[in-house]
Design an enzyme around this catalytic site. Structure first.
Site: not given
Ligand code: PBG
Ligand code: ZN
Length: 321
Positions: A191, A244
């Site tokens: 991520k 992601k």
């Molecule tokens: C939270 C989370 C996020 C997303 C999914 N889970 C945001 C982040 O990490 O700041 C993003 C999903 C999206 O932008 O569609 N941990």
């Molecule tokens: Zn989070």
């Protein structure tokens, strides 16, 4: 080459076929509302109320979609995210309702604390050598509790998303100890600290009050580190890995697919918003742009694609044939 591109031959030689079973539908369920609430920065997306969430899931299932990913917006936030593991919490209630009405729907739950903490970070914060930051081991305990509560509610898959070290191994042992050996872990293993999560912060009310997430999410410039993160999660027992955002990271996804585990790609809120905004202005064709993006994500090696466009795809695939 052009012999194979004729209208009659081309369809039988197409290498990658997008299928409805490739898709995961992200859904937001909000404890504070009784009527569905549109998300401004993601046209066409809503926060759903608990009383509507089962019929939403039922409709998706009737359309041929087989998996959803649930995000909760709770009534109460506090520094320790206590409502995230409440048996009567919003996600726990939603999972029970959905599983009662559509037991065949694969229910995946996002396991993170940022929607549940008042500071908006993804776990427990405290003092470190570099100032206030996310505490790794204290947050692991919290993720274990959240995962167990989701499994007890009936989730098929838990998806921890906060990029802690040792998180997958910790959750695996915690689930096994509570006799949830059959619950899968889809790790948000790779991520990135991405600007493309912008609209999600409105959608899930998960913006942070200080700092940023760069001390736990990966620098977009680092491909080797990205691979290593997924490799470590595979070793800790992840069942599904994830990249992601996915659109600009297909090189990373292709490499991670070589590990042998199923890989998911998350087409995130900002990727959705970009396609949506351009198509609303008439600058690109929405259906074509979306189907191209999803097909390319699959071509790169994704077994699953998490996308806010998922609910449009059944209609679009029908139109095509
Ligand atoms: C939270 C989370 C996020 C997303 C999914 N889970 C945001 C982040 O990490 O700041 C993003 C999903 C999206 O932008 O569609 N941990
Ligand atoms: Zn989070």
């Amino acid at each position: 080459m052009r012999r194979s591109r004729s209208r009659t031959i081309q369809p039988i030689l197409q290498q990658t076929q997008l299928a409805l079973t490739d898709l995961v539908v992200p859904l937001f369920v909000d404890e504070n509302i009784v009527k569905n609430k549109p998300i401004t920065s993601m046209p066409g997306q809503f926060r759903y109320s608990l009383n509507n969430i089962d019929s939403i899931a039922k409709n998706l299932c009737d359309d041929g979609l087989r998996a959803i990913l649930l995000f909760g917006i709770p009534k109460n936030k506090d520094p320790k995210a206590t409502s995230a593991y409440d048996k009567q919490g919003i996600v726990q209630k939603a999972v029970r309702k959905i599983k009662e009405v559509v037991p065949d729907m694969v229910v995946i739950t996002d396991v993170c604390a940022c929607e549940y903490t008042d500071h908006g970070h993804c776990g427990i914060i405290g003092k470190t050598r570099c100032g206030t930051d996310l505490l790794n081991d204290a947050s692991l305990e919290l993720m274990n509790r959240i995962s167990i509560s989701h499994a007890e509610a009936g989730a098929d898959v838990v998806a921890p998303s906060c990029m802690l070290d040792g998180m997958v191994g910790s959750i695996r042992s915690a689930l096994d100890e509570e006799e949830h050996e059959d619950v899968l872990i889809m790790s948000y293993s790779t991520k990135f600290a991405s600007a493309y999560y912008g609209p999600f912060r409105e959608a899930a009310d998960s913006g942070y009050s200080f700092g940023d997430r760069t001390t736990y999410q990966i620098n977009p410039a680092n491909a080797r580190e990205a691979f290593l993160e997924s490799q470590l999660d595979a070793g800790e027992g992840a069942d599904i890995l994830m990249v992601k955002p996915v659109g600009f990271y297909l090189d990373v996804l292709a490499e991670i697919a070589t590990l042998g585990l199923p890989v998911a790609g998350f087409q995130v809120s900002g990727e959705y918003a970009m396609i949506k905004a351009a198509s609303q202005k008439g600058w690109i064709k929405e259906k074509e742009a979306v189907l191209e993006s999803l097909t390319c994500i699959k071509r790169a090696g994704a077994d699953l694609i998490i996308t806010y466009f998922a609910s449009d795809v059944p209609r679009w695939l029908n139109e095509k044939s």
